[in-house]
Write a protein that holds these residues in place. Structure first.
Motif, PDB file in Angstrom:
ATOM      1  N   UNK A 155       9.068  33.126  33.312  1.00 28.77           N
ATOM      2  CA  UNK A 155       9.675  32.480  34.473  1.00 28.77           C
ATOM      3  C   UNK A 155      11.076  31.992  34.143  1.00 28.77           C
ATOM      4  N   UNK A 156      11.828  31.683  35.195  1.00 23.01           N
ATOM      5  CA  UNK A 156      13.159  31.116  34.997  1.00 23.01           C
ATOM      6  C   UNK A 156      13.018  29.722  34.399  1.00 23.01           C
ATOM      7  N   UNK A 157      14.152  29.150  33.989  1.00 17.69           N
ATOM      8  CA  UNK A 157      14.076  27.837  33.342  1.00 17.69           C
ATOM      9  C   UNK A 157      13.544  26.777  34.299  1.00 17.69           C
ATOM     10  N   UNK A 158      13.905  26.834  35.586  1.00 20.74           N
ATOM     11  CA  UNK A 158      13.372  25.855  36.548  1.00 20.74           C
ATOM     12  C   UNK A 158      11.881  26.097  36.759  1.00 20.74           C
ATOM     13  N   UNK A 159      11.494  27.361  36.845  1.00 25.11           N
ATOM     14  CA  UNK A 159      10.074  27.685  36.993  1.00 25.11           C
ATOM     15  C   UNK A 159       9.286  27.297  35.753  1.00 25.11           C
ATOM     16  N   UNK A 160       9.898  27.450  34.577  1.00 25.75           N
ATOM     17  CA  UNK A 160       9.236  27.090  33.332  1.00 25.75           C
ATOM     18  C   UNK A 160       8.929  25.602  33.317  1.00 25.75           C
ATOM     19  N   UNK A 161       9.867  24.783  33.793  1.00 25.03           N
ATOM     20  CA  UNK A 161       9.624  23.345  33.834  1.00 25.03           C
ATOM     21  C   UNK A 161       8.501  23.015  34.802  1.00 25.03           C
ATOM     22  N   UNK A 162       8.430  23.712  35.932  1.00 25.11           N
ATOM     23  CA  UNK A 162       7.331  23.476  36.872  1.00 25.11           C
ATOM     24  C   UNK A 162       5.997  23.865  36.236  1.00 25.11           C
ATOM     25  N   UNK A 163       5.983  24.987  35.499  1.00 30.16           N
ATOM     26  CA  UNK A 163       4.751  25.432  34.867  1.00 30.16           C
ATOM     27  C   UNK A 163       4.286  24.447  33.810  1.00 30.16           C
ATOM     28  N   UNK A 164       5.216  23.835  33.114  1.00 30.14           N
ATOM     29  CA  UNK A 164       4.833  22.858  32.105  1.00 30.14           C
ATOM     30  C   UNK A 164       4.252  21.609  32.748  1.00 30.14           C
ATOM     31  N   UNK A 165       4.733  21.264  33.943  1.00 28.95           N
ATOM     32  CA  UNK A 165       4.217  20.084  34.622  1.00 28.95           C
ATOM     33  C   UNK A 165       2.899  20.378  35.327  1.00 28.95           C
ATOM     34  N   UNK A 166       2.687  21.580  35.783  1.00 32.24           N
ATOM     35  CA  UNK A 166       1.468  21.930  36.495  1.00 32.24           C
ATOM     36  C   UNK A 166       0.959  23.279  35.988  1.00 32.24           C
ATOM     37  N   UNK A 167      -0.072  23.286  35.141  1.00 35.94           N
ATOM     38  CA  UNK A 167      -0.561  24.544  34.599  1.00 35.94           C
ATOM     39  C   UNK A 167      -1.178  25.453  35.649  1.00 35.94           C
ATOM     40  N   UNK A 168      -1.453  24.953  36.854  1.00 36.10           N
ATOM     41  CA  UNK A 168      -2.009  25.791  37.907  1.00 36.10           C
ATOM     42  C   UNK A 168      -0.988  26.837  38.362  1.00 36.10           C
ATOM     43  N   UNK A 169       0.319  26.580  38.170  1.00 39.58           N
ATOM     44  CA  UNK A 169       1.347  27.503  38.624  1.00 39.58           C
ATOM     45  C   UNK A 169       1.526  28.682  37.678  1.00 39.58           C
ATOM     46  N   UNK A 170       1.051  28.584  36.450  1.00 38.41           N
ATOM     47  CA  UNK A 170       1.232  29.669  35.509  1.00 38.41           C
ATOM     48  C   UNK A 170       0.016  30.593  35.547  1.00 38.41           C
ATOM     49  N   UNK A 171       0.264  31.860  35.306  1.00 34.95           N
ATOM     50  CA  UNK A 171      -0.789  32.860  35.328  1.00 34.95           C
ATOM     51  C   UNK A 171      -0.941  33.438  33.932  1.00 34.95           C
ATOM     52  N   UNK A 172      -2.176  33.441  33.444  1.00 28.18           N
ATOM     53  CA  UNK A 172      -2.463  33.970  32.123  1.00 28.18           C
ATOM     54  C   UNK A 172      -3.215  35.272  32.307  1.00 28.18           C
ATOM     55  N   UNK A 173      -2.700  36.340  31.667  1.00 29.96           N
ATOM     56  CA  UNK A 173      -3.325  37.643  31.860  1.00 29.96           C
ATOM     57  C   UNK A 173      -4.485  37.873  30.901  1.00 29.96           C
ATOM     58  N   UNK A 174      -4.330  37.548  29.641  1.00 32.98           N
ATOM     59  CA  UNK A 174      -5.419  37.807  28.694  1.00 32.98           C
ATOM     60  C   UNK A 174      -5.350  36.805  27.548  1.00 32.98           C
ATOM     61  N   UNK A 175      -6.510  36.477  27.033  1.00 28.66           N
ATOM     62  CA  UNK A 175      -6.627  35.608  25.871  1.00 28.66           C
ATOM     63  C   UNK A 175      -7.669  36.205  24.938  1.00 28.66           C
ATOM     64  N   UNK A 176      -7.529  35.931  23.664  1.00 30.47           N
ATOM     65  CA  UNK A 176      -8.550  36.369  22.708  1.00 30.47           C
ATOM     66  C   UNK A 176      -9.864  35.652  22.991  1.00 30.47           C
TER      67      UNK A 176
END
Length: 197
Positions: A120-141
């Motif tokens: 994400x952009x730097x502004x979007x990155x800050x939003x993602x850090x404040x609210x993990x619901x906004x970030x999408x995780x594709x795969x995890x071990x």
């Protein structure tokens, strides 16, 4: 006191509980999970008091640790049920954050091997850090709910032997307190004890 005595084993288990509880506390703070933060805080205090009781031969502190261990085991079973969606509980509910925030487990986004879809952009990155619901995780071990359950299982594996050793030491310490007068030494059953606890 031998190095494998019950007292030494309980001291070792209490130290392990402190280390793992502090680690759990850090990750619960990062995820803004307020119920676990409060419970972990009480757990750390009671384990320190239990450790003091074991070192100072105080059966009341060991009994307090013993009773808290039962509650701690129940709490870890409850948290495991929440993350495994057992019995109507849901990992996506606000039970652990007490409805105060929309944050979830820190491991949801930052788990081992997790990848986000795009940067994400730097502004979007800050939003993602404040609210993990906004970030999408594709795969995890390893999915975040299993990481949380593994933390709970680790706590249970330390707590259950701690409970057994605390039961043994509480009975041993109370027997010693009954037979030893700290002012006058050992007392006879025919003479009343001068020591009042």
């Amino acid at each position: 006191m031998g190095c494998c005595s019950a007292r030494c084993m309980l001291i070792l288990l209490c130290c392990l509980q402190l280390i793992t509880a502090l680690e759990k506390q850090v990750f619960d703070f990062l995820g803004y999970q307020w119920a676990p933060i409060m419970i972990n805080f009480f757990h750390i205090i009671v384990v320190i008091l239990g450790l003091f009781g074991v070192i100072q031969y105080r059966s009341r502190y060991v009994l307090m640790y013993l009773l808290w261990t039962l509650l701690w085991v129940g709490w870890n079973v409850f948290v495991s049920c929440v993350y495994l969606d057992v019995g109507g509980l849901a990992k996506d509910s606000d039970v652990l954050s007490l409805g105060v925030s929309s944050h979830r487990s820190w491991w949801k986004v930052n788990g081992p091997g997790c990848e986000s879809d795009g940067l994400p952009s730097s502004a979007g990155w800050q939003k993602n850090q404040q609210n993990p619901e906004l970030s999408t995780v594709t795969s995890c071990w390893l999915e975040y709910q299993y990481v949380e359950v593994l933390h709970c299982i680790g706590q249970l594996l330390i707590s259950l032997p701690g409970f057994v050793y605390a039961c043994y030491l509480a009975s041993t310490f109370s027997d010693e307190e009954d037979s030893f007068n700290f002012i006058g030494g050992f007392h006879h059953p025919s003479k009343p004890s001068q020591f009042l606890f």
